[in-house]
Design an enzyme around this catalytic site. Sequence first.
Site, PDB file in Angstrom:
ATOM      1  CG  ASP A 118       4.037  -3.604  -5.991  1.00  0.00           C
ATOM      2  OD1 ASP A 118       4.465  -4.689  -6.402  1.00  0.00           O
ATOM      3  OD2 ASP A 118       4.745  -2.776  -5.372  1.00  0.00           O
TER       4      ASP A 118
ATOM      5  N   GLY B  38       0.851  -1.185   0.000  1.00  0.00           N
ATOM      6  CA  GLY B  38       0.000   0.000   0.000  1.00  0.00           C
ATOM      7  C   GLY B  38       0.884   1.231   0.000  1.00  0.00           C
TER       8      GLY B  38
ATOM      9  NE  ARG C  65       0.784   1.982  -6.438  1.00  0.00           N
ATOM     10  CZ  ARG C  65       2.065   2.298  -6.279  1.00  0.00           C
ATOM     11  NH1 ARG C  65       2.998   1.463  -6.673  1.00  0.00           N
ATOM     12  NH2 ARG C  65       2.421   3.429  -5.716  1.00  0.00           N
TER      13      ARG C  65
ATOM     14  CG  ASP D 158      12.109   5.968   6.818  1.00  0.00           C
ATOM     15  OD1 ASP D 158      11.480   5.967   5.743  1.00  0.00           O
ATOM     16  OD2 ASP D 158      13.350   6.080   6.877  1.00  0.00           O
TER      17      ASP D 158
END
EC number: 2.7.7.-
Length: 488
Positions: free
Chosen positions: A252, A89, A181, A123
């Site tokens: 993806d 995601g 996608r 991160d």
Amino acid sequence: MKLNEVTLSHHYANLGDAFGTLVDPTPFKHPHLIDTNPEVMQLLGIDSDEVTNPAWAKLGSGAKLFQGSRPFAMKYTGHQFGVYNPDLGDGRALLLGEIDSAGRRWELHLKGAGKTPYSRFGDGRAVLRSTIREYLAGEALNGLGIRSTRALCIVGSDEPVTREQIESGAMLIRVAESHVRFGHFEYLFYTKQLQALQQLVAEICQRFVPDTQGRSVGEQAEALLRFTTRRSAELAAGWQAEGFAHGVLNTDNMSIIGDTFDYGPYAFLDDYDPTFICNHSDHTGRYAFEQQPGVVLWNLNALAHALSAFVSVEVLRDCLEQFQPQVSHAYATRMRAKLGLTAEEDGDQALCADLLQILQLGEADYARFFRALAHYRGERPATGLRACVADAQHSALEQWLKHYDRRLARENSDSCIRDRTMLAVNPKYILRNYLAQKVIEAAGQGDYYPLRTLRQLLQSPFEEHPEHEAWAAEPPETGKRIPLSCSS
């Protein structure tokens, strides 16, 4: 339109919670503008005199939002190196919203905006190196007439981000007509959210296959697959003709509308080598340059499987069977143009294949050879072309040129016109990795002039730009085959 007048809408985010999560960006504390892209500003209808507006630093770092913005992290999954991964995601990017301009809708996507529910152990940040590479790549492919996402601006910071080493954090605003996608469809299919999958099919069809409105979901899904297959074939053909290796063609990273999407360890060919692997993590060569059309077809099969809830296997197979003839036709069309041929003959494929073999064995620079060919007028010796090819292939090149001369004679075309048309499709300037590295190193020292210069050259790669000859020079041996990772 002034920058403070930009107002975003949210057709995608309004589809519902199944499609993602509203998330606020995590802005940089001390952002600074690195570059703004005037061509993309024009695409979006933003006034050219807004290019130096100080608000870009805040807008491009999430410290300030466009009017109406509702940042949204999109959920998708996908096959990575052939293995399905359900935990994907938008892990470091947010869909800010959409803007309508000149009859087209463009999505703004803030990349490097911080953690989202899909960040996993990441991160949520991007680094200056990878951000510059993506920024330039979009302009390079767009300049070559290959569909691609692009970027509106780059913003830098003094925030440290750890990758292979500690680097400076950066963000960009990515622009595309759609950020959907193949993996969006896979996610809804594998989680059995078929109503949401039907919604997604209808949404994409409404925008890009409008003649399907009012038809059944099965008819829409079939039309969508045919649309995506054709666009993906054209895309793959463009990559192969222009010598572009994507590096990570996971599902993806495949756009439903056939844009080049998600730049990581990409590279343009220097010496022509069809086996070239640009991603040092690709140990099996799955995404080698010559494998790209086949991998795109593999990915289309994965998309077709996700649409099998609505379309029969026989129809899906018929859709996918169109890919090979489509990619072959699109590739042949591009290569004939690069060779200066306007008519189509049966022997053109062999003529092209023979030349590529000479380029491979002769370790010829792909772009520089075709640019030199645009200046060829039948002279003997063909000094400019021979200089591009190793001595051992000079005899083979001479034999090929005899066939090429006869082929040109059958065209009966004006050599001056052919010269101009070939120069208009064979670039003088391409995005070589050593040039990108040069720009990145300068930017790391706070010098953004090389970045802006290279961006402008890539936006008009067929022009001579005599004052910038050094950017078109043959790369040094140390500048070839620079190892790249997925964080590139």
